[in-house]
Design an enzyme around this catalytic site. Structure first.
Site, PDB file in Angstrom:
ATOM      1  CG  LEU A  33      37.043  31.032  51.152  1.00 17.59           C
ATOM      2  CD1 LEU A  33      37.183  30.308  52.494  1.00 17.59           C
ATOM      3  CD2 LEU A  33      36.695  32.496  51.381  1.00 17.59           C
ATOM      4  CD  GLU A  35      47.200  31.322  50.244  1.00 17.14           C
ATOM      5  OE1 GLU A  35      47.471  31.998  51.256  1.00 17.14           O
ATOM      6  OE2 GLU A  35      47.016  30.097  50.275  1.00 17.14           O
ATOM      7  CG  HIS A  37      38.791  35.299  50.474  1.00 19.42           C
ATOM      8  ND1 HIS A  37      38.766  34.674  49.250  1.00 19.42           N
ATOM      9  CD2 HIS A  37      37.891  36.309  50.402  1.00 19.42           C
ATOM     10  CE1 HIS A  37      37.884  35.271  48.474  1.00 19.42           C
ATOM     11  NE2 HIS A  37      37.337  36.272  49.136  1.00 19.42           N
ATOM     12  CG  ASP A 163      37.029  44.261  47.188  1.00 23.22           C
ATOM     13  OD1 ASP A 163      36.320  44.182  46.189  1.00 23.22           O
ATOM     14  OD2 ASP A 163      37.741  43.307  47.601  1.00 23.22           O
ATOM     15  CB  VAL A 189      47.020  38.334  48.815  1.00 22.33           C
ATOM     16  CG1 VAL A 189      47.850  37.125  48.427  1.00 22.33           C
ATOM     17  CG2 VAL A 189      47.079  38.582  50.316  1.00 22.33           C
ATOM     18  CB  SER A 198      39.728  38.613  42.050  1.00 30.10           C
ATOM     19  OG  SER A 198      38.334  38.619  41.784  1.00 30.10           O
ATOM     20  CB  SER A 199      36.081  34.893  43.895  1.00 25.01           C
ATOM     21  OG  SER A 199      36.439  34.963  45.266  1.00 25.01           O
TER      22      SER A 199
HETATM   23  P1  AMP Z   1      34.862  38.854  48.559  1.00 29.76           P
HETATM   24  O1  AMP Z   1      34.714  37.397  48.877  1.00 29.76           O
HETATM   25  O2  AMP Z   1      35.354  39.118  47.188  1.00 29.76           O
HETATM   26  O3  AMP Z   1      33.657  39.649  48.955  1.00 29.76           O
HETATM   27  O4  AMP Z   1      36.029  39.371  49.513  1.00 29.76           O
HETATM   28  C1  AMP Z   1      35.959  39.204  50.897  1.00 29.76           C
HETATM   29  C2  AMP Z   1      37.042  40.023  51.552  1.00 29.76           C
HETATM   30  O5  AMP Z   1      38.311  39.570  51.079  1.00 29.76           O
HETATM   31  C3  AMP Z   1      36.941  41.505  51.204  1.00 29.76           C
HETATM   32  O6  AMP Z   1      37.248  42.267  52.353  1.00 29.76           O
HETATM   33  C4  AMP Z   1      37.994  41.662  50.148  1.00 29.76           C
HETATM   34  O7  AMP Z   1      38.533  42.959  50.102  1.00 29.76           O
HETATM   35  C5  AMP Z   1      39.036  40.666  50.598  1.00 29.76           C
HETATM   36  N1  AMP Z   1      39.894  40.295  49.472  1.00 29.76           N
HETATM   37  C6  AMP Z   1      39.500  39.858  48.252  1.00 29.76           C
HETATM   38  N2  AMP Z   1      40.562  39.666  47.451  1.00 29.76           N
HETATM   39  C7  AMP Z   1      41.651  40.018  48.170  1.00 29.76           C
HETATM   40  C8  AMP Z   1      43.068  40.051  47.911  1.00 29.76           C
HETATM   41  N3  AMP Z   1      43.557  39.703  46.719  1.00 29.76           N
HETATM   42  N4  AMP Z   1      43.890  40.467  48.886  1.00 29.76           N
HETATM   43  C9  AMP Z   1      43.387  40.843  50.096  1.00 29.76           C
HETATM   44  N5  AMP Z   1      42.095  40.824  50.407  1.00 29.76           N
HETATM   45  C10 AMP Z   1      41.228  40.413  49.470  1.00 29.76           C
END
Ligand code: AMP
Length: 295
Positions: A33, A35, A37, A163, A189, A198-199
């Site tokens: 996670l 910011e 998320h 995404d 963010v 991004s992770s």
């Molecule tokens: P993930 O863990 O990458 O599958 O992301 C989980 C959720 O968090 C998804 O809805 C992503 O679009 C959202 N998310 C990931 N990175 C960001 C970011 N930088 N800003 C806003 N939402 C994000």
């Protein structure tokens, strides 16, 4: 945070909350996670009685040569962060909980793709952009999102605009399959220099991290070009790709698309989405920006 690992128990717990008249906000994630998320979790907290976060690295949305095995899983840190922002429940199933041995039902959001051929300009929402370079990815996403919706039956579900294609596909999924869920898509963010959080950013070496900033910079440049009256989409695309190419290892795609159909635009229009995926070394990063032209 109350952690639940069993799908049946999770479903029962969520059903009980609903019976008690509580509204439920669901934030699906793959963990690691940041910011981005947490902004979703915080919004869910403002808008619902109960906030549920899922952490599940969904094997079905990874291709055979992708980073499923090495995807980061910093669990203790994730728990601390969720505690700090006041999440109520963490659903963290093992893959076997979600997909028993004989699992055999999938959600296909791109039937039109198989009818028309994925290369067709009418290739639907999943045959383009990320769907083209990651076959099966959005089928995995749609399947797991459907399962999470059926388990949690949330009132609202929170996704990030980062995404972008995923958010469009989930919106279509909710409409097509009549989920009684309000979709909330929140802004991307970014790090201080503009890189979308991004992770996968943690895969970047220090040098690659510096190069990665060309991605948001190029999107911003396109935004400025279009907002200040440049009308030639193909010229902008060409120049943007040249900017990217000077820093990234490879461009997977760079497109200016219709925000709803995701089809590439030949001409400017009122609303546009600029979307890109680039490799920096072996790391694939995506980003996008919305453009509204007025008057
Ligand atoms: P993930 O863990 O990458 O599958 O992301 C989980 C959720 O968090 C998804 O809805 C992503 O679009 C959202 N998310 C990931 N990175 C960001 C970011 N930088 N800003 C806003 N939402 C994000």
């Amino acid at each position: 945070v109350k952690e639940i690992r069993n799908a049946g128990l999770f479903q029962k717990t969520m059903a009980r909350l609903r019976r008690q008249g509580k509204t439920v906000g669901l934030v699906p994630t793959m963990g690691a996670l940041h910011e981005g998320h947490l902004s979703l979790v915080k919004a869910a907290g403002r808008e619902n009685d109960v906030v549920v976060v899922s952490i599940f690295v969904n094997p079905f949305q990874f291709g055979p040569s992708e980073d499923l095995k090495k995807y980061p899983r910093p669990l203790a840190r994730d728990r601390r962060l969720l505690e700090a922002v006041g999440a109520d429940y963490l659903f963290r199933p093992e893959p076997e909980q979600m997909y028993p041995q004989d699992f055999s039902s999938y959600i296909e959001t791109g039937v039109a793709d198989s009818l028309r051929g994925a290369k067709s300009p009418l290739a639907g929402l999943t045959g383009v952009l990320c769907g083209r370079s990651r076959p099966g990815h959005f089928r995995g996403v749609a399947t797991v999102v459907t399962k999470l919706f059926n388990l949690a039956k949330p009132h609202r579900a929170y996704f990030g605009a980062k995404d972008y294609q995923q958010s469009v596909i989930v919106r279509r999924l909710i409409r097509d399959l009549n989920f009684d869920i309000e979709l909330r898509v929140l802004p991307t963010v970014r790090e201080e220099d503009g890189l979308a959080m991004s992770s996968r950013n943690r895969y970047l070496s220090a040098a690659d991290r510096l190069r990665a900033v060309v991605i948001p910079q190029t999107l911003l440049w396109v935004h400025r070009q279009l907002s200040s009256g440049e009308r030639n989409v193909n010229r902008i695309k060409k120049m943007a790709k040249a900017k990217l190419r000077s820093k990234v290892t490879a461009i997977d795609y760079f497109e200016i698309v219709d925000p709803e159909t995701l089809q590439p635009l030949e001409k400017i229009q009122l609303h546009m989405q600029v979307v890109t995926a680039c490799f920096i070394g072996k790391t694939r990063l995506i980003d996008n920006v919305r453009i509204h032209l007025h008057g």
